[in-house]
Design an enzyme around this catalytic site. Structure first.
Site, PDB file in Angstrom:
ATOM      1  N   GLY A  81       8.168 -12.819 -27.513  1.00  0.00           N
ATOM      2  CA  GLY A  81       9.404 -12.190 -27.988  1.00  0.00           C
ATOM      3  C   GLY A  81       9.773 -12.629 -29.394  1.00  0.00           C
ATOM      4  N   ARG A 102       2.455  -9.395 -26.282  1.00  0.00           N
ATOM      5  CA  ARG A 102       2.310 -10.450 -25.274  1.00  0.00           C
ATOM      6  C   ARG A 102       0.913 -10.494 -24.653  1.00  0.00           C
ATOM      7  NH1 ARG A 102       6.920 -12.924 -24.009  1.00  0.00           N
ATOM      8  NH2 ARG A 102       8.889 -11.864 -24.404  1.00  0.00           N
ATOM      9  N   ASP A 119       3.824 -20.003 -23.340  1.00  0.00           N
ATOM     10  CA  ASP A 119       2.591 -19.294 -22.966  1.00  0.00           C
ATOM     11  C   ASP A 119       1.681 -19.085 -24.178  1.00  0.00           C
ATOM     12  OD1 ASP A 119       3.102 -19.060 -20.255  1.00  0.00           O
ATOM     13  OD2 ASP A 119       4.219 -17.195 -20.483  1.00  0.00           O
ATOM     14  N   LYS A 176       8.094 -21.423 -31.121  1.00  0.00           N
ATOM     15  CA  LYS A 176       9.102 -20.374 -31.241  1.00  0.00           C
ATOM     16  C   LYS A 176       9.592 -19.948 -29.862  1.00  0.00           C
ATOM     17  CE  LYS A 176       8.119 -16.929 -29.692  1.00  0.00           C
ATOM     18  NZ  LYS A 176       7.832 -15.697 -28.921  1.00  0.00           N
ATOM     19  N   THR A 177      10.815 -19.687 -29.677  1.00  0.00           N
ATOM     20  CA  THR A 177      11.393 -18.917 -28.565  1.00  0.00           C
ATOM     21  C   THR A 177      12.892 -19.134 -28.530  1.00  0.00           C
ATOM     22  OG1 THR A 177      11.520 -18.485 -26.193  1.00  0.00           O
ATOM     23  CG2 THR A 177      10.856 -20.718 -26.786  1.00  0.00           C
ATOM     24  N   ASP A 208      14.547 -18.940 -26.034  1.00  0.00           N
ATOM     25  CA  ASP A 208      14.878 -19.535 -24.732  1.00  0.00           C
ATOM     26  C   ASP A 208      15.123 -21.038 -24.822  1.00  0.00           C
ATOM     27  OD1 ASP A 208      14.263 -16.990 -24.008  1.00  0.00           O
ATOM     28  OD2 ASP A 208      12.477 -17.479 -22.842  1.00  0.00           O
ATOM     29  N   TYR A 223      40.810  -8.525 -16.894  1.00  0.00           N
ATOM     30  CA  TYR A 223      39.372  -8.369 -16.621  1.00  0.00           C
ATOM     31  C   TYR A 223      38.640  -9.689 -16.449  1.00  0.00           C
ATOM     32  CZ  TYR A 223      39.843  -3.536 -18.220  1.00  0.00           C
ATOM     33  OH  TYR A 223      40.210  -2.233 -18.357  1.00  0.00           O
ATOM     34  N   GLY A 258      17.102 -15.754 -21.695  1.00  0.00           N
ATOM     35  CA  GLY A 258      16.587 -17.121 -21.701  1.00  0.00           C
ATOM     36  C   GLY A 258      15.512 -17.311 -20.652  1.00  0.00           C
ATOM     37  N   GLU A 269      19.828 -15.934 -17.403  1.00  0.00           N
ATOM     38  CA  GLU A 269      18.934 -14.816 -17.051  1.00  0.00           C
ATOM     39  C   GLU A 269      18.066 -15.122 -15.826  1.00  0.00           C
ATOM     40  OE1 GLU A 269      16.165 -13.874 -20.188  1.00  0.00           O
ATOM     41  OE2 GLU A 269      15.357 -12.171 -19.132  1.00  0.00           O
TER      42      GLU A 269
HETATM   43  P1  FBP Z   1       9.368 -15.664 -25.637  1.00  0.00           P
HETATM   44  O1  FBP Z   1       9.364 -16.793 -24.663  1.00  0.00           O
HETATM   45  O2  FBP Z   1       8.062 -15.015 -25.795  1.00  0.00           O
HETATM   46  O3  FBP Z   1       9.952 -16.090 -26.950  1.00  0.00           O
HETATM   47  O4  FBP Z   1      10.333 -14.530 -25.082  1.00  0.00           O
HETATM   48  C1  FBP Z   1      11.652 -14.770 -24.825  1.00  0.00           C
HETATM   49  C2  FBP Z   1      12.389 -13.589 -24.222  1.00  0.00           C
HETATM   50  O5  FBP Z   1      13.326 -13.113 -25.149  1.00  0.00           O
HETATM   51  C3  FBP Z   1      13.045 -13.998 -22.908  1.00  0.00           C
HETATM   52  O6  FBP Z   1      14.292 -14.578 -23.119  1.00  0.00           O
HETATM   53  C4  FBP Z   1      13.095 -12.701 -22.161  1.00  0.00           C
HETATM   54  O7  FBP Z   1      13.087 -12.912 -20.766  1.00  0.00           O
HETATM   55  C5  FBP Z   1      11.840 -12.010 -22.601  1.00  0.00           C
HETATM   56  O8  FBP Z   1      11.545 -12.512 -23.878  1.00  0.00           O
HETATM   57  C6  FBP Z   1      11.959 -10.522 -22.671  1.00  0.00           C
HETATM   58  O9  FBP Z   1      10.688 -10.020 -22.900  1.00  0.00           O
HETATM   59  P2  FBP Z   1      10.355  -8.624 -23.586  1.00  0.00           P
HETATM   60  O10 FBP Z   1      10.572  -8.780 -25.048  1.00  0.00           O
HETATM   61  O11 FBP Z   1       8.916  -8.418 -23.291  1.00  0.00           O
HETATM   62  O12 FBP Z   1      11.255  -7.619 -22.974  1.00  0.00           O
END
Ligand code: FBP
Length: 568
Positions: free
Chosen positions: A97, A158, A189, A219-220, A222, A261, A269, A329
């Site tokens: 991502g 991916r 990964d 990177k991420t 998450d 609300y 994440g 998430e």
């Molecule tokens: P990475 O671990 O590859 O950085 O992806 C993070 C993420 O944004 C997660 O938070 C989310 O669950 C997933 O990618 C969503 O994946 P996609 O971009 O394939 O819809």
């Protein structure tokens, strides 16, 4: 004189005034690289620290060349590399991502490789490497992308490089483009992939018998690629959480204004709850669910729903008929009963993949129930169709459930509504649901992410010029100048069961219950439930003192004296 429409036309293709100004932001560099205006490549030496993992022996057997070469030793700067080679051809790709700051890694690489070496971009991600889709990155390219959000310069995907044919295609790409090194910018990964690739390309690729170096960059959004003080956080996390923090703060402000609300907000994440924890620390909402805590306390779905419903009714007794619930998430996978169901489903769907694919959509749930043990079959049958559909959806190429597709926020809002009614039918309860995810991944990087990634690029390029392979670039000591280091990828690997088989992986770093950041949340959360003590942090700042703030959980976990980061 230009007309308004001329002005507006100029903003097409990303050329907003904001973007031009952001490009000009000065970026600090760690002292190790020398002059900030002309950073130099550094050499590396063993830092005295060696990594050991649970499955270290099996890793050494599977990755013999990498482990022998690195000894799993962490590397630190050994001063400027006066003998940096020239003529190197280095490819760079994004994987997984998007995350803010990726373009600055490319910028840092280009700067440190200098005019004497060639930087090539791979489009898109690992798939581009397999297909040999490479182009030369010029200095003008990097001047355009600096400090901009997104991964659009190279694109990303991916694809997991796993078959013999794919590995051989990568080798062909290396030969065709005379590559000396590949930089993989990715999450857990993707860096696992980088470790596998480093071993595969270690030797015997080129005619002279030498190999192709592989370096990872963490990177991420998450935040689940962490390794204590060596890797306090992955890049992209700060920008994403500050964007979510602004949005959650705005919703909190709305709840106190409209007074009617409840907002159920799921935060991206994937598995770990780092994003939810950080956003909670920023905004202080009435309720924050942390998946790791729920798993540790072995809470059932019914117990979680009851806990939220009790908070709704107790706040209502004080006249507070509003609030915000933050939901990580990946929550669903951490509820023990749901986890058992998902694990059995994963194995069953992998075992009966062909049969399952042939079953009509309307029959899929019944087919899946037929493959499960009675308790799990009953649980699956009790869930609303909108959740079942997503639990049965395709896994991603790494075998992961696509948790972002499961509407947990809707499930909880529906169940809480029913539970509140059962507790006290007179309590008013109106809920809105939100999923904050993709909107946080590609914003312009915060100053923290912009500086961090630039220095990661300088570190990754330096590792290549120092002849290293199988390492991940990192910057430590983020509150006191920043220090470039290298983590041996094999020192992060363990064995995990995925897709019904054991695989070598870099495990996701989950929120630790005894971490200072989590302990801080636990010390304040009840007070945030009892009264409106929330905070609305507002938009992220790129200038001024407020811009120099690092993630709160990083500051707490690294025992920093303040929230201010300091690189250089
Ligand atoms: P990475 O671990 O590859 O950085 O992806 C993070 C993420 O944004 C997660 O938070 C989310 O669950 C997933 O990618 C969503 O994946 P996609 O971009 O394939 O819809």
């Amino acid at each position: 004189m230009s007309t308004l429409s001329d002005e507006l036309l100029k903003t097409e293709k990303h050329n907003s005034i904001f973007e031009s100004t952001v490009r000009a932001l000065a970026l600090p560099v760690c002292a190790a690289f020398g002059d900030a205006a002309r950073p130099l490549p550094i050499a590396f030496a063993a830092s005295g620290r060696v990594l050991h993992t649970r499955d270290g022996d099996k890793v050494a057997a599977k990755f013999p060349d990498s482990v022998k070469a690195s000894g799993n030793a962490v590397l630190a700067s050994a001063g400027v590399n006066r003998n940096a080679p020239r003529g190197r051809r280095v490819a760079v790709l994004f994987s997984g991502g998007p995350a803010a700051g990726g373009h600055n890694v490319v910028y840092g690489l280009k700067r440190v490789l200098g005019a004497g070496n060639t930087l090539l971009g791979v489009r898109p991600g690992p798939k581009g490497l397999i297909h040999g889709n490479l182009f030369e990155i010029t200095e003008a390219d990097t001047e355009l992308i600096i400090n901009t959000g997104g991964f659009d310069f190279l694109g990303t995907d991916r694809t997991k490089i796993k078959t013999d044919a794919q590995f051989n295609h990568v080798k062909e790409t290396c030969l065709k483009h005379a590559l000396d090194a590949i930089v993989v910018i990715g999450g857990d990964d993707s860096n696992t992939n980088a470790a596998v690739l480093a071993e595969f390309l270690f030797k015997g690729v080129k005619a002279d018998g030498t190999g192709v170096q592989v370096i990872g960059v963490p990177k991420t959004i998450d935040g689940d690629l962490q390794s204590g003080d060596l890797l306090p956080i992955s890049f992209g996390f700060d920008t994403a959480t500050k964007i979510y923090g602004e949005m959650v703060g705005n919703l909190l402000q709305d709840t106190r204004s409209s007074l009617k609300y409840w907002h159920f907000i799921k935060l991206m994440g994937r598995s770990a709850s780092h994003v939810a924890l950080e956003v909670a620390l920023q905004t202080k909402p009435a309720i924050t669910l942390i998946s790791e805590e729920i798993a540790e306390k072995k809470q059932s779905l019914a117990a979680i729903v009851d806990q939220i419903a009790q908070a709704v009714t107790s706040r209502a007794a004080k006249g507070l008929n509003h609030g915000v619930v933050l939901i990580p998430e990946g929550l669903i996978e951490f509820i023990p009963e749901m986890n058992a169901l998902i694990a059995e489903l994963n194995d069953a769907l992998a075992r009966h993949a062909a049969q399952f694919a042939a079953v009509a959509d309307a029959e899929k749930a019944a087919f899946a129930e037929g493959q499960l043990t009675p308790d799990n079959a009953r649980l699956l049958a009790s869930l609303p169709a909108y959740v079942v559909r997503m639990l049965l959806a395709d896994r991603d190429s790494h075998g992961n459930l696509q948790v972002s597709l499961i509407p947990t926020e809707q499930l909880l809002a529906d169940m809480v509504k029913a539970r509140v009614k059962a507790i006290d039918a007179h309590v008013p309860f109106a809920a809105h649901r939100h999923f904050l995810g993709y909107e946080g991944r590609c914003g312009a990087p915060t100053l923290f992410d912009a500086a961090y990634t630039y220095n990661l690029g300088l570190t990754a390029g330096s590792l290549i010029l120092d002849g290293r392979t199988g390492y991940m670039a990192t910057i430590t000591d983020l509150d006191c100048g920043g220090a470039p280091r290298a983590i041996p990828l094999t020192g992060l690997l363990n064995i995990e069961r995925r897709h019904g088989v054991d695989e070598f992986v870099i495990e996701k770093a989950l929120v630790k219950m005894d971490s200072p950041a989590m302990r801080y949340l636990l010390s304040r959360r009840a007070a945030w439930t009892a009264d409106d003590l929330f905070c609305s942090p507002g938009p992220r700042q790129l200038w001024g003192s407020a811009a120099r703030q690092m993630p709160i959980c990083v500051a707490l976990n690294s025992d920093a004296k303040s929230l201010e980061f300091r690189i250089g």
